[in-house]
Write an enzyme that holds these catalytic residues in place. Structure first.
Site, PDB file in Angstrom:
ATOM      1  N   THR A 184       0.805  -1.486   0.492  1.00 39.98           N
ATOM      2  CA  THR A 184       0.034   0.125  -0.033  1.00 39.98           C
ATOM      3  C   THR A 184       0.953   1.256   0.381  1.00 39.98           C
ATOM      4  O   THR A 184       2.181   1.469   0.770  1.00 39.98           O
ATOM      5  CB  THR A 184      -0.995   0.067   1.336  1.00 39.98           C
ATOM      6  OG1 THR A 184      -1.658  -1.135   1.182  1.00 39.98           O
ATOM      7  CG2 THR A 184      -1.737   1.145   1.658  1.00 39.98           C
ATOM      8  N   VAL A 213     -12.300  -5.120   0.444  1.00 35.56           N
ATOM      9  CA  VAL A 213     -12.132  -3.887   1.187  1.00 35.56           C
ATOM     10  C   VAL A 213     -11.255  -3.993   2.576  1.00 35.56           C
ATOM     11  O   VAL A 213     -12.062  -4.561   3.341  1.00 35.56           O
ATOM     12  CB  VAL A 213     -13.365  -3.194   1.136  1.00 35.56           C
ATOM     13  CG1 VAL A 213     -12.367  -1.723   1.613  1.00 35.56           C
ATOM     14  CG2 VAL A 213     -13.778  -3.322  -0.140  1.00 35.56           C
ATOM     15  N   GLY A 214      -9.938  -3.259   2.705  1.00 31.66           N
ATOM     16  CA  GLY A 214      -9.184  -3.372   3.666  1.00 31.66           C
ATOM     17  C   GLY A 214      -9.297  -1.791   4.532  1.00 31.66           C
ATOM     18  O   GLY A 214      -9.816  -1.365   4.154  1.00 31.66           O
ATOM     19  N   ASP A 215      -8.312  -1.877   5.107  1.00 35.48           N
ATOM     20  CA  ASP A 215      -8.099  -0.795   5.673  1.00 35.48           C
ATOM     21  C   ASP A 215      -8.660   1.119   5.153  1.00 35.48           C
ATOM     22  O   ASP A 215      -8.435   2.104   5.690  1.00 35.48           O
ATOM     23  CB  ASP A 215      -7.627  -0.442   7.500  1.00 35.48           C
ATOM     24  CG  ASP A 215      -5.732  -0.469   6.553  1.00 35.48           C
ATOM     25  OD1 ASP A 215      -5.778  -1.579   5.857  1.00 35.48           O
ATOM     26  OD2 ASP A 215      -4.643   0.265   7.132  1.00 35.48           O
ATOM     27  N   GLY A 237      -5.163  -5.011   7.557  1.00 37.82           N
ATOM     28  CA  GLY A 237      -6.372  -4.605   7.243  1.00 37.82           C
ATOM     29  C   GLY A 237      -7.244  -5.050   7.910  1.00 37.82           C
ATOM     30  O   GLY A 237      -7.639  -3.490   8.932  1.00 37.82           O
TER      31      GLY A 237
END
Length: 333
Positions: A184, A213-215, A237
């Site tokens: 990321t 979906v992650g953080d 995440g």
């Protein structure tokens, strides 16, 4: 009377399994891209532009470089697609914008900014986000633009590992193996007006399924900024979401008055690992103090401050800014 503030910009290109067996050519390319991101972002600050301008400029450079898991270099999902997420937040106004699960947006960070500035919403996902991108003139590309051979081979390896695993194998271990490629990218900035901003962009986890979906695009989890603090995270995440990690760091700074180095270290090197997660973060306060804790083998990270000199580090034994004495030893580095 307002006092001039020395602008600062801090970036990351992901934390994780970063060994010293990286080829010299790749390491040179990574360091060059990080340096360019710092220089381009800092040029915005020197020109009197906002922290948001610096953040989006720096992240766009990293999204356009295939060495990072964002934009051009995004990893593949289980189904062989690229699904990207991004978020940006303005610390002064607490305005924010984010996008998730986009497939054709060349620079997701620019779409996240458009959501913040030109829509009544904070978060848009999937086809709706891409329709909004088209309305806003944000560049869309054919999905083939995001394909790199390195990321494709990472998926093939992960798929083989999926097939080789026994039915009773530990799912958390499998997720951690996938997390090896979570490069990321993110940036935090302090502009000459004393305003902070944060942004994060990611291709997610290799081999992810079900529209995970992650953080990164979740305000407060992977991205957060207020008047006293700005944070961008990189790591596993699910744990950053559960800890509301970026917001937690900023609350320790703005509500408890903790130094940013200590606040960031407590969340990244204590809270996240205590739940079973790992990763890192970059954080910046309104006085220009920098923190960049991580509990992995390395984290692509860089910073530029009053002297205008870009600094880039990758491995865990490289020096970080020494604005203050180090936080109490609590790291699992």
């Amino acid at each position: 009377m307002t006092h001039a503030v020395a602008p600062a910009l801090v970036i990351h290109g992901g934390a994780g399994v970063i060994k010293r067996d990286m080829s010299p050519a790749k390491e040179k390319a990574v360091r060059a891209a990080m340096t360019k991101a710092l220089q381009d972002g800092y040029a915005q600050l020197k020109a009197g532009k906002s922290a948001i301008d610096a953040v989006t400029t720096a992240i766009t450079v990293l999204e356009d470089d295939p060495n990072f898991n964002a934009g051009k270099g995004s990893v593949f999902t289980h189904d062989g697609k690229n699904e990207m997420d991004a978020a940006v937040m303005d610390g002064e106004s607490l305005r924010a914008g984010s996008v998730a699960g986009v497939h054709r947006v060349k620079n997701p960070i620019l779409l996240a900014r458009a959501v913040m500035e030109h829509s009544p919403h904070v978060m848009l996902v999937g086809e709706g986000a891409e329709a909004f991108a088209k309305d806003q003139g944000v560049a869309l590309v054919d999905p083939s633009y995001f394909r790199t051979e390195e990321r494709w081979q990472q998926l093939q390896k992960a798929l083989k590992e999926d097939n080789d695993k026994k039915p009773h194998s530990d799912p958390e271990h499998a997720a951690l193996e996938s997390a090896k490629h979570f490069g990321t990218v993110g940036a935090v900035a302090l502009d000459g007006q004393g305003h902070l901003a944060a942004g994060t962009s990611t291709g997610g986890m290799t081999d992810k399924r079900w529209g995970r979906v992650g953080d990164s695009p979740i305000i407060g989890a992977g991205t957060y900024a207020n008047a006293q603090c700005a944070v961008s995270g990189t790591g596993w995440g699910e744990f950053y979401i559960r800890a509301v990690a970026a917001h937690e760091i900023c609350m320790k700074v703005s509500m408890l008055g903790e130094p940013i180095e200590r606040a960031a270290a407590e969340v990244i090197n204590q809270e996240i690992p205590s739940m079973g997660g790992n990763g890192g973060a970059i954080a910046l306060d309104a006085n220009g103090n920098i923190a960049m804790p991580f509990n992995t083998d390395g984290m692509y990270r860089g910073w530029i401050g009053a002297d205008g000199v870009p600094h880039v580090a990758i491995y865990d034994d490289e020096p970080d800014p020494s604005n203050h004495p180090p936080a109490p030893a609590s790291s699992t580095n």
